[in-house]
Design an enzyme around this catalytic site. Structure first.
Site, PDB file in Angstrom:
ATOM      1  N   ASP A  35       6.725   3.665   0.073  1.00 50.13           N
ATOM      2  CA  ASP A  35       5.460   4.073   0.681  1.00 50.13           C
ATOM      3  C   ASP A  35       4.897   3.000   1.594  1.00 50.13           C
ATOM      4  O   ASP A  35       5.404   1.891   1.646  1.00 50.13           O
ATOM      5  CB  ASP A  35       4.436   4.261  -0.449  1.00 50.13           C
ATOM      6  CG  ASP A  35       4.201   5.716  -0.767  1.00 50.13           C
ATOM      7  OD1 ASP A  35       4.435   6.544   0.111  1.00 50.13           O
ATOM      8  OD2 ASP A  35       3.769   5.992  -1.905  1.00 50.13           O
ATOM      9  N   LYS A  58       3.027   5.985   5.871  1.00 51.77           N
ATOM     10  CA  LYS A  58       2.318   6.239   7.124  1.00 51.77           C
ATOM     11  C   LYS A  58       2.141   4.908   7.832  1.00 51.77           C
ATOM     12  O   LYS A  58       1.714   3.941   7.232  1.00 51.77           O
ATOM     13  CB  LYS A  58       0.920   6.791   6.840  1.00 51.77           C
ATOM     14  CG  LYS A  58       0.902   8.050   6.057  1.00 51.77           C
ATOM     15  CD  LYS A  58      -0.549   8.435   5.778  1.00 51.77           C
ATOM     16  CE  LYS A  58      -0.628   9.274   4.520  1.00 51.77           C
ATOM     17  NZ  LYS A  58      -1.983   9.461   4.042  1.00 51.77           N
ATOM     18  N   MET A 169      -9.479   5.727  -0.796  1.00 50.69           N
ATOM     19  CA  MET A 169      -9.368   6.508   0.449  1.00 50.69           C
ATOM     20  C   MET A 169     -10.756   6.851   0.988  1.00 50.69           C
ATOM     21  O   MET A 169     -11.005   7.983   1.426  1.00 50.69           O
ATOM     22  CB  MET A 169      -8.569   7.810   0.194  1.00 50.69           C
ATOM     23  CG  MET A 169      -7.151   7.549  -0.268  1.00 50.69           C
ATOM     24  SD  MET A 169      -6.252   9.070  -0.604  1.00 50.69           S
ATOM     25  CE  MET A 169      -6.785   9.431  -2.269  1.00 50.69           C
TER      26      MET A 169
HETATM   27  N1  SAH Z   1      -1.733   5.290  -6.475  1.00 51.28           N
HETATM   28  C1  SAH Z   1      -2.547   4.289  -5.814  1.00 51.28           C
HETATM   29  C2  SAH Z   1      -3.662   4.905  -4.975  1.00 51.28           C
HETATM   30  C3  SAH Z   1      -3.170   5.759  -3.826  1.00 51.28           C
HETATM   31  S1  SAH Z   1      -4.486   6.340  -2.816  1.00 51.28           S
HETATM   32  C4  SAH Z   1      -3.093   3.305  -6.853  1.00 51.28           C
HETATM   33  O1  SAH Z   1      -3.049   3.560  -8.052  1.00 51.28           O
HETATM   34  O2  SAH Z   1      -3.533   2.226  -6.427  1.00 51.28           O
HETATM   35  C5  SAH Z   1      -4.525   5.112  -1.552  1.00 51.28           C
HETATM   36  C6  SAH Z   1      -5.791   4.277  -1.660  1.00 51.28           C
HETATM   37  O3  SAH Z   1      -5.611   3.243  -2.613  1.00 51.28           O
HETATM   38  C7  SAH Z   1      -6.165   3.549  -0.399  1.00 51.28           C
HETATM   39  O4  SAH Z   1      -6.841   4.395   0.522  1.00 51.28           O
HETATM   40  C8  SAH Z   1      -7.098   2.498  -0.945  1.00 51.28           C
HETATM   41  O5  SAH Z   1      -8.343   3.050  -1.286  1.00 51.28           O
HETATM   42  C9  SAH Z   1      -6.393   2.132  -2.239  1.00 51.28           C
HETATM   43  N2  SAH Z   1      -5.500   0.935  -2.133  1.00 51.28           N
HETATM   44  C10 SAH Z   1      -4.201   0.885  -2.476  1.00 51.28           C
HETATM   45  N3  SAH Z   1      -3.731  -0.374  -2.346  1.00 51.28           N
HETATM   46  C11 SAH Z   1      -4.763  -1.136  -1.921  1.00 51.28           C
HETATM   47  C12 SAH Z   1      -4.923  -2.515  -1.612  1.00 51.28           C
HETATM   48  N4  SAH Z   1      -3.920  -3.403  -1.732  1.00 51.28           N
HETATM   49  N5  SAH Z   1      -6.148  -2.944  -1.201  1.00 51.28           N
HETATM   50  C13 SAH Z   1      -7.178  -2.092  -1.094  1.00 51.28           C
HETATM   51  N6  SAH Z   1      -7.089  -0.777  -1.370  1.00 51.28           N
HETATM   52  C14 SAH Z   1      -5.901  -0.303  -1.790  1.00 51.28           C
END
Ligand code: SAH
Length: 257
Positions: A35, A58, A169
């Protein structure tokens, strides 16, 4: 012989936040479907895992690979007898569409394993020094995605000073979220922290009150990926004393706290 699919939580980015089980499965994989968030193709290459890496994330200017195509890739490779790791940012079952991938693989008769990961919902606030619960301050956590109108449950969470609301998000919809919350009676003084790129060397935190966060985010140019924390735990100086010159409402941007 049919192969198998492992839906692996990759954590927020650094490879040393992968679990040992994730490391083992990645080392054994024939194909890694990666991803945009979580450990990316460069991190995978650096670790010397020799699987074929398929990047379905993306990227700016690139259209994401549609979910149905991702699912069919997993099934095709497993049917060809390969060990497939679907490496996802954070935890596969937190806004990661892991449930959909799991049911599609099972429906196709493919063996699936799910490996949990460190979710950004908890770990990104932590990286900025924000405990999502804190004894005496917040005892409930409400995790929500920031797309679409606020539900009754989210409005209730925002209105309760003992609840921490975590928005994933949420950058694109920040203005609408704040307007909705204020219109439904959330106090404008409620602390907010936006943590971008948590656990990476680009990590940055912007803090303001709910009433001031839209202007603060605009001023600092907040971008995705970011976790938005709304609640008393986001108050500057909760764990460490705030610098005396800093009123809570001030915009505060710092590299690591
Ligand atoms: N499954 C993932 C979330 C996916 S949705 C989890 O458990 O973390 C994607 C969202 O995750 C992004 O829009 C943001 O809000 C958050 N996100 C993921 N990695 C991040 C990071 N390193 N720093 C800040 N936000 C993050």
């Amino acid at each position: 012989m049919t192969g198998k699919v492992s839906l692996v939580g990759g954590g927020p980015g650094p490879v040393d936040l992968l679990t040992m089980r994730a490391h083992r499965l990645l080392a054994e994989a024939d194909v890694i479907v990666a991803d945009r968030l979580g450990p990316g193709p460069e991190a995978i290459a650096e670790l010397g895992w020799c699987a074929e890496v398929i990047d379905v994330g993306k990227h700016p200017g690139h259209h994401p690979v549609p979910q149905e195509r991702i699912t069919s890739l997993l099934i095709e490779h497993a049917r060809a007898g390969r060990s497939v790791v679907r490496l996802k940012g954070g935890d596969p079952f937190v806004f990661g569409r892991g449930g959909e991938e799991l049911t599609a693989c099972l429906a196709a008769g493919i063996e699936v394993e799910v490996v949990p990961g460190v979710s950004s919902a908890i770990a990104v606030p932590q990286a900025a020094g924000i405990p999502v619960t804190h004894r005496g301050t917040a005892g409930t956590v409400h995790i929500v995605h920031g797309q679409g109108p606020l539900s009754t449950a989210t409005l209730a969470a925002l209105g309760d000073s003992t609840v921490t609301t975590i928005v994933l998000m949420g950058v694109a919809g920040l203005e609408r979220l704040v307007a909705d919350a204020l219109a439904h009676g959330t106090p404008a003084s409620r602390p907010v922290a936006i943590v971008e790129d948590g656990h990476t060397d680009r990590q940055r935190t912007t803090r303001a009150s709910l009433g001031g966060i839209v202007a603060a985010a605009r001023e600092t140019g907040v971008r995705s990926p970011a976790v938005i924390v709304i609640g008393e735990v986001a108050r500057a100086g909760l764990l460490l004393p705030a610098r005396p010159s800093e009123p809570v409402d001030a915009v505060r941007v710092d590299a690591l706290a």
